[in-house]
Write an enzyme that holds these catalytic residues in place. Structure first.
Site, PDB file in Angstrom:
ATOM      1  N   GLU A  75     -95.277  25.734  -5.045  1.00  0.00           N
ATOM      2  CA  GLU A  75     -95.046  24.516  -4.258  1.00  0.00           C
ATOM      3  C   GLU A  75     -96.348  23.945  -3.725  1.00  0.00           C
ATOM      4  O   GLU A  75     -96.568  22.736  -3.729  1.00  0.00           O
ATOM      5  CB  GLU A  75     -94.127  24.836  -3.066  1.00  0.00           C
ATOM      6  CG  GLU A  75     -92.748  25.324  -3.443  1.00  0.00           C
ATOM      7  CD  GLU A  75     -92.654  26.842  -3.541  1.00  0.00           C
ATOM      8  OE1 GLU A  75     -93.602  27.489  -4.050  1.00  0.00           O
ATOM      9  OE2 GLU A  75     -91.628  27.389  -3.111  1.00  0.00           O
ATOM     10  N   CYS A 118     -95.085  27.572   2.636  1.00  0.00           N
ATOM     11  CA  CYS A 118     -94.884  26.334   1.870  1.00  0.00           C
ATOM     12  C   CYS A 118     -94.045  25.339   2.660  1.00  0.00           C
ATOM     13  O   CYS A 118     -94.279  24.128   2.596  1.00  0.00           O
ATOM     14  CB  CYS A 118     -94.226  26.638   0.526  1.00  0.00           C
ATOM     15  SG  CYS A 118     -95.372  27.482  -0.587  1.00  0.00           S
ATOM     16  N   GLU A 121    -101.724  33.847  -8.963  1.00  0.00           N
ATOM     17  CA  GLU A 121    -102.066  35.063  -8.215  1.00  0.00           C
ATOM     18  C   GLU A 121    -103.526  35.451  -8.453  1.00  0.00           C
ATOM     19  O   GLU A 121    -104.228  34.844  -9.266  1.00  0.00           O
ATOM     20  CB  GLU A 121    -101.103  36.192  -8.626  1.00  0.00           C
ATOM     21  CG  GLU A 121     -99.660  35.830  -8.280  1.00  0.00           C
ATOM     22  CD  GLU A 121     -98.663  36.950  -8.533  1.00  0.00           C
ATOM     23  OE1 GLU A 121     -98.999  37.947  -9.212  1.00  0.00           O
ATOM     24  OE2 GLU A 121     -97.528  36.809  -8.035  1.00  0.00           O
TER      25      GLU A 121
HETATM   26  N1  THU Z   1     -94.031  32.424  -4.610  1.00  0.00           N
HETATM   27  C1  THU Z   1     -94.020  31.086  -4.875  1.00  0.00           C
HETATM   28  O1  THU Z   1     -94.728  30.622  -5.779  1.00  0.00           O
HETATM   29  N2  THU Z   1     -93.230  30.290  -4.123  1.00  0.00           N
HETATM   30  C2  THU Z   1     -92.399  30.725  -3.128  1.00  0.00           C
HETATM   31  O2  THU Z   1     -91.814  29.923  -2.402  1.00  0.00           O
HETATM   32  C3  THU Z   1     -92.199  32.173  -2.948  1.00  0.00           C
HETATM   33  C4  THU Z   1     -93.253  33.030  -3.534  1.00  0.00           C
HETATM   34  C5  THU Z   1     -94.872  33.308  -5.429  1.00  0.00           C
HETATM   35  C6  THU Z   1     -96.037  33.918  -4.703  1.00  0.00           C
HETATM   36  C7  THU Z   1     -96.273  35.164  -5.530  1.00  0.00           C
HETATM   37  O3  THU Z   1     -97.091  34.834  -6.629  1.00  0.00           O
HETATM   38  C8  THU Z   1     -94.900  35.544  -6.047  1.00  0.00           C
HETATM   39  O4  THU Z   1     -94.090  34.373  -5.897  1.00  0.00           O
HETATM   40  C9  THU Z   1     -94.242  36.708  -5.314  1.00  0.00           C
HETATM   41  O5  THU Z   1     -94.250  36.501  -3.959  1.00  0.00           O
END
Ligand code: THU
Length: 127
Positions: free
Chosen positions: A54, A88, A43
């Protein structure tokens, strides 16, 4: 006994940088030759710059010249096995429409599906 690919995703999840959402995700992408590329979500204070676990795994693989994939495991602390987000799905579809997905959560639940089932009628560049 959980699939070893889930274990690798869980291990990668430990490195998640998610101070804003507090939602840590781990992914493990298995190439056709058996090599596994892992990823976690990263983030940013400028929220829109966030990249999902992913796509981190996918970018690691592509940047090392690996473009053919068999399976992807994703894991998060989620009420049911966590599904990959729409962005993704599209990113992965580019390289492996029939990718086997292993969706999991930290409770030890998991389920299998195929990427093309989660992204029907996907966009592909046709001219
Ligand atoms: N996130 C992922 O890493 N993969 C997903 O498929 C869904 C969302 C992360 C993005 C963000 O850092 C957090 O989860 C909340 O959305």
């Amino acid at each position: 006994m959980a699939d070893p690919l889930i274990q690798k995703a869980l291990e990668a999840r430990k490195n998640a940088y998610s101070p804003y959402s507090k939602f840590a995700v781990g992914a493990a992408l298995e190439a056709q030759d058996g090599t596994v590329f892992t990823g976690c979500n990263v983030e940013n204070a400028s929220y829109g710059l966030t990249i999902c676990a992913e796509r981190v795994a996918l970018a690691k693989a592509i940047s090392q010249g690996v473009t053919k994939f068999k399976r992807l495991a994703v894991v998060a602390d989620y009420p049911e096995p966590v599904p990959p987000c729409g962005m993704c799905r599209q990113a992965l579809f580019e390289f492996a429409p029939e990718l086997e997905l292993i969706l999991a959560n930290t409770k030890g639940e998991s389920e299998k599906t195929i990427l093309s089932k989660l992204l029907p009628n996907a966009f592909q560049l046709k001219r």
